[in-house]
Design an enzyme around this catalytic site. Structure first.
Site, mmCIF file in Angstrom:
data_model
loop_
_atom_site.group_PDB
_atom_site.id
_atom_site.type_symbol
_atom_site.label_atom_id
_atom_site.label_comp_id
_atom_site.label_asym_id
_atom_site.label_seq_id
_atom_site.Cartn_x
_atom_site.Cartn_y
_atom_site.Cartn_z
ATOM 1 N N ASP A 255 141.653 31.257 70.341
ATOM 2 C CA ASP A 255 140.890 32.408 69.842
ATOM 3 C C ASP A 255 141.167 32.634 68.372
ATOM 4 O O ASP A 255 140.462 33.394 67.714
ATOM 5 C CB ASP A 255 141.272 33.673 70.623
ATOM 6 C CG ASP A 255 140.445 33.818 71.882
ATOM 7 O OD1 ASP A 255 139.560 32.977 72.102
ATOM 8 O OD2 ASP A 255 140.688 34.759 72.646
ATOM 9 N N TRP B 271 149.195 33.093 72.917
ATOM 10 C CA TRP B 271 147.775 33.326 72.673
ATOM 11 C C TRP B 271 147.553 33.340 71.152
ATOM 12 O O TRP B 271 148.326 33.903 70.401
ATOM 13 C CB TRP B 271 147.353 34.674 73.286
ATOM 14 C CG TRP B 271 145.958 35.057 72.923
ATOM 15 C CD1 TRP B 271 144.812 34.519 73.412
ATOM 16 C CD2 TRP B 271 145.562 36.044 71.967
ATOM 17 N NE1 TRP B 271 143.722 35.103 72.818
ATOM 18 C CE2 TRP B 271 144.147 36.050 71.923
ATOM 19 C CE3 TRP B 271 146.256 36.926 71.145
ATOM 20 C CZ2 TRP B 271 143.422 36.909 71.103
ATOM 21 C CZ3 TRP B 271 145.532 37.776 70.317
ATOM 22 C CH2 TRP B 271 144.133 37.762 70.302
ATOM 23 N N CYS C 299 137.519 27.555 78.457
ATOM 24 C CA CYS C 299 138.137 28.537 77.558
ATOM 25 C C CYS C 299 139.008 29.424 78.434
ATOM 26 O O CYS C 299 138.626 29.759 79.551
ATOM 27 C CB CYS C 299 137.039 29.359 76.875
ATOM 28 S SG CYS C 299 137.657 30.721 75.872
ATOM 29 N N ASP D 298 130.044 36.918 75.487
ATOM 30 C CA ASP D 298 130.275 38.039 76.401
ATOM 31 C C ASP D 298 129.334 39.218 76.124
ATOM 32 O O ASP D 298 129.013 39.502 74.975
ATOM 33 C CB ASP D 298 131.740 38.470 76.191
ATOM 34 C CG ASP D 298 132.266 39.321 77.308
ATOM 35 O OD1 ASP D 298 131.482 39.681 78.199
ATOM 36 O OD2 ASP D 298 133.468 39.613 77.294
ATOM 37 N N LYS E 100 129.890 28.265 78.370
ATOM 38 C CA LYS E 100 131.288 28.537 77.972
ATOM 39 C C LYS E 100 131.930 29.268 79.142
ATOM 40 O O LYS E 100 131.521 30.380 79.486
ATOM 41 C CB LYS E 100 131.302 29.387 76.702
ATOM 42 C CG LYS E 100 132.710 29.766 76.243
ATOM 43 C CD LYS E 100 132.648 30.517 74.921
ATOM 44 C CE LYS E 100 134.004 31.008 74.486
ATOM 45 N NZ LYS E 100 133.929 31.891 73.305
ATOM 46 N N TRP E 101 132.919 28.642 79.761
ATOM 47 C CA TRP E 101 133.558 29.162 80.985
ATOM 48 C C TRP E 101 134.905 29.753 80.598
ATOM 49 O O TRP E 101 135.860 29.032 80.362
ATOM 50 C CB TRP E 101 133.737 28.007 81.973
ATOM 51 C CG TRP E 101 134.267 28.372 83.322
ATOM 52 C CD1 TRP E 101 135.544 28.751 83.628
ATOM 53 C CD2 TRP E 101 133.561 28.357 84.566
ATOM 54 N NE1 TRP E 101 135.674 28.984 84.970
ATOM 55 C CE2 TRP E 101 134.469 28.738 85.572
ATOM 56 C CE3 TRP E 101 132.250 28.049 84.928
ATOM 57 C CZ2 TRP E 101 134.099 28.811 86.915
ATOM 58 C CZ3 TRP E 101 131.889 28.124 86.276
ATOM 59 C CH2 TRP E 101 132.813 28.510 87.248
ATOM 60 N N ASP E 102 134.957 31.075 80.561
ATOM 61 C CA ASP E 102 136.151 31.759 80.052
ATOM 62 C C ASP E 102 137.061 32.196 81.200
ATOM 63 O O ASP E 102 136.650 32.255 82.371
ATOM 64 C CB ASP E 102 135.680 32.975 79.232
ATOM 65 C CG ASP E 102 136.656 33.378 78.145
ATOM 66 O OD1 ASP E 102 137.808 32.916 78.172
ATOM 67 O OD2 ASP E 102 136.257 34.180 77.274
ATOM 68 N N MET E 103 138.286 32.550 80.885
ATOM 69 C CA MET E 103 139.256 33.043 81.881
ATOM 70 C C MET E 103 140.322 33.791 81.094
ATOM 71 O O MET E 103 141.096 33.184 80.388
ATOM 72 C CB MET E 103 139.846 31.838 82.620
ATOM 73 C CG MET E 103 140.625 32.147 83.862
ATOM 74 S SD MET E 103 142.270 32.750 83.549
ATOM 75 C CE MET E 103 143.162 31.286 83.114
HETATM 76 C C1 DGJ Z 1 137.930 35.261 74.963
HETATM 77 C C2 DGJ Z 1 137.345 34.045 74.294
HETATM 78 O O1 DGJ Z 1 138.320 33.145 73.965
HETATM 79 C C3 DGJ Z 1 136.499 34.502 73.123
HETATM 80 O O2 DGJ Z 1 136.032 33.407 72.403
HETATM 81 C C4 DGJ Z 1 135.367 35.327 73.655
HETATM 82 O O3 DGJ Z 1 134.529 34.530 74.451
HETATM 83 C C5 DGJ Z 1 135.915 36.495 74.454
HETATM 84 N N1 DGJ Z 1 136.844 36.083 75.446
HETATM 85 C C6 DGJ Z 1 134.797 37.251 75.099
HETATM 86 O O4 DGJ Z 1 135.249 38.235 75.922
#
Ligand code: DGJ
Length: 739
Positions: free
Chosen positions: A547, A195, A525, A366, A475-478
């Protein structure tokens, strides 16, 4: 093009610059005869006859001196009597594990078919070849499907298994791509990290034994990308042979190279076998993900060039580069500017500054839903927090849009917080082993996306917002991986299907949502680049690369990512200094230069900037608008990628324009800056060279720029960056006839 020699039972897969030759031996075993630079001959079956015998290997079919284990078997089984690691493994109801595949026939057709439920390269001109193999005892049929994308120098492979007449069988292992070489002198090139430092290039010599990169995380992961290349020692950016595979898949995967006892190398890639097993009832089929195979005889630069063009034109959807007319806007994202701590006033102030500085889309990250003011709650409750937003989300979006910005929104739909209404009403929707503790990561659990009801919930909650609110960008995060591998919805003998079913479920969700909202640009993401793979890119044409927003760390993250993925797929942002993650202070101009190597964005508090910084950012957005087509669609040359310097050159598709970017990482006392030699230009064409930020320009030949190069300035401190623009002067060109 595919040339089939019926009598020789040989199949020649030909692209503009490469050949792959496959052959069915008289015994019915398929072998790989050749993969490399294009050859004009087809009659390669003599190679199989010329193979010399080795000792202490089992005989095959009672034929004198025929020992399968010394052959480059194309899709090998275990035993039968090849004892190297197989490409597949099935087990049957009677407990037996042997499968003996022999050639049964082939089919040819034009145009790649969509893989059911899975992303793949799409191209109507591709020639396709299906090689059908059968096991006469179990009745199992295995079809190897090859797609030949001639002008991209790419070949794809996927595998289909059909249970012909067994009551049921288990697929324990199924590689998507497999190729064997009769040599062992290779370096393995992989993209590794963690990460916040994803995709660093890693190169090592392979020796007898096995070498693997893999993920067991349920996602392709930050640690290892589903990419592996074998390169001849000495292969560099512009010379040498390299063979690469990249899996179009977003779940656990494995990529393995085995060098055997007789200096042969077997190269395979597919779904991770550990923890995987799939039950196939009589008459059912299973299709593997697709692997992309690229050979370059002109080094790593040409390998990347083939991947980039293929992905831009045949994989990515919804971008300008994907030829659908969409442009990736310059973003302002509020994450590093505010984290969870924002209100409507702050967001609009940011938006006001963003417009003035030339940005094009505001992304609300977020914290806009449920009661989420930290990462401790509300994932799963996709309802706006009106109190925090000072009204409805639609109102906010409209206010942003009235300022001339597009509106983008963050989601993390595959997750649930234990403190959420969703979890309280559906605790069984979280992936878990009942009776055992559930481990939290970032205070959250993973939803069981293998379950259709969960998929439908995700589709409907995101769809509802996209219908109500004028969102142009998602923006689709995980942000966590699966740890308790068990589903409340799968029978106990199907639990090992969870990982693949999760990914199939995710792909169904994405197919549905991207289909319903064709005008929305989706960005993938996963805590940055935790799922930067071609599977996600099929649905989401750009991915937040990492990140980490520190310009120096980003140099190598983006460089490694560029081995496979085009710059148009990379999200790259300028953030504040000292950098929030590692405290490094870099010049704003260098941060801009580095972020311009992909899709430029900003995520810092624009309202706290001084006048000079604002002017610099304005200069950057103006410049980027001028050069972004070249960065997105141009050909990349990695001019310097080691030691203290990095340099990148992009040349537009028609060769008429270029952008050069250079960074010296640390300043050194009493050193003399050298010149920066370019690549890929027409030696006898004239180019006007403008140093960014200066008014003077010079006009010189391509040969000058490639052999003498550009003058570098003496750095006045660490993290020094320079940029130049190149314009080919058509009128002055002294092209030779015949060019
Ligand atoms: C992880 C993402 O990579 C960040 O850019 C941000 O969107 C945070 N999550 C938000 O919780």
């Amino acid at each position: 093009m595919i040339r089939v020699l019926e009598q020789e039972r040989t199949f020649h897969l030909i692209t503009a610059r490469t050949s792959m030759i496959l052959h069915a031996m008289p015994s019915g075993h398929l072998i790989s005869l050749y993969w490399g630079s294009r050859v004009e001959d087809d009659a390669f079956s003599c190679i199989a006859k010329d193979l010399k015998r080795a000792s202490y290997l089992s005989g095959t079919d009672g034929i004198k001196n025929f020992r399968l284990e010394q052959y480059p078997v194309l899709y090998p089984s275990w035993g039968n009597p090849d004892l190297r690691k197989p490409a597949f493994q099935f087990s049957y109801e009677d407990g037996s594990q042997m499968t003996d595949l022999r050639f049964f026939g082939y089919r040819e057709y034009q145009g790649k078919k969509k893989l059911e439920g899975l992303p793949s390269v799409l191209n109507e001109e591709a020639q396709c070849l299906e090689l059908i193999l059968r096991d006469s005892i179990s009745g199992v049929e295995v079809t190897l499907t090859y797609g030949v994308l001639e002008s991209y120098d790419a070949i794809t492979q996927s595998v289909n298994v059909t249970n012909g007449n067994q009551v049921a069988m288990q697929i324990e292992r199924l590689m998507s791509g497999c190729f064997s070489f009769l040599e062992d002198q290779y370096d393995a090139i992989t993209l590794n990290g963690a990460w916040a430092r994803e995709c660093h290039e890693n190169r090592q010599r392979i020796r007898q034994g096995s070498f693997c990169v893999e993920s067991l995380r349920g996602a392709s992961g930050h640690g290892q990308n589903p990419f592996l290349a074998l390169a001849e020692p000495g292969t560099e950016e512009d010379k040498g042979n390299v063979w690469a595979m990249n899996l179009i898949y977003s779940g656990s995967f494995e990529a393995c190279v085995e060098v055997d006892m007789h200096q042969n190398t077997r190269f395979m890639m597919g779904i991770q076998s550990f923890g995987f097993s799939w039950r196939l009832e009589k008459g059912e089929s299973f299709v593997s993900p697709e692997v992309v195979m690229i050979h370059s005889g002109q080094g790593l630069g040409a390998m990347s060039g083939s991947f980039h063009r293929l992905y831009r034109e045949c994989l990515l959807r919804g971008t300008d580069a994907g030829r659908t007319g969409r442009k990736s806007p310059i973003l302002i994202n509020n994450w590093e500017a505010t984290y969870f701590n924002f209100d409507k006033r702050k967001l609009l102030e940011l938006a006001d500054e963003a417009v003035k500085l030339g940005m094009e889309c505001f992304v609300l990250d977020d914290g806009w839903f449920g009661k989420r003011n930290s990462d401790e709650s509300s994932l799963g409750d996709w309802t706006e927090n009106r109190k925090k937003l000072g009204g409805s989300l639609s109102e906010l979006a409209e206010e942003i849009r009235s300022r001339g910005l597009l509106f983008g929104l963050w989601f993390e739909p595959e997750m649930v917080s234990p403190d959420s209404d969703l979890y309280r009403s559906h605790p069984e929707w979280a992936i878990q082993v009942q009776g055992r503790p559930m481990q939290l990561a970032r205070n959250q659990l993973v939803l069981d996306v293998s379950c259709k009801e969960v998929q439908d919930y995700i589709i409907e909650s995101v769809d509802r917002i996209l219908k109500e609110v004028p969102v142009s960008y998602v923006k689709w995060d995980m942000n966590r991986n699966i740890t308790e591998w068990n589903s409340c919805f799968l029978q106990k003998d199907r639990q090992k299907e969870l990982g693949h079913r999760y990914i199939l479920g995710l792909y169904r969700i994405l197919e549905e949502l991207t289909g319903r909202h064709k005008d929305v640009l989706f960005e993938g993401c996963a805590g940055g680049g935790g799922r930067f793979d071609p599977g996600m890119l099929y649905y989401m044409p750009q991915i937040w690369t990492s990140d980490d927003t520190d310009a120096v760390e980003r140099l190598d993250i983006q460089l490694g990512t560029s081995y496979v993925y085009p710059s148009v797929a990379m999200g790259c942002h300028v953030s504040a200094c000292p950098n929030h993650m590692i405290g490094r202070i870099t010049p704003l101009s260098t941060r801009g230069l580095v972020a311009m190597q992909g899709n430029l964005g900003y995520e810092l508090d624009l309202t706290s900037l001084g006048e000079e910084e604002k002017q610099e950012i304005h200069r950057q957005t103006d410049l980027y608008k001028q050069i972004r087509e070249i960065i997105w669609n141009g050909k990349l040359y990695r001019l310097k990628k080691e030691g203290n310097e990095r340099a990148f050159l992009y040349i537009s598709e028609d060769g008429s324009k270029g952008v050069v970017s250079f960074v010296q990482i640390l300043a050194k006392p009493n050193t003399v800056p050298k010149r920066l030699k370019l690549n890929g230009l027409k030696p006898d064409a004239l180019y006007r060279v403008e140093r960014v930020g200066e008014t003077d320009s010079m006009v010189v030949h391509g040969s000058f720029l490639m052999n003498l190069g550009l003058d570098l300035k003496r750095p006045q401190g660490d993290f020094h960056g320079e940029q130049w623009l190149l314009y080919r002067e058509e009128n002055f060109s002294t092209c030779h006839t015949g060019e």
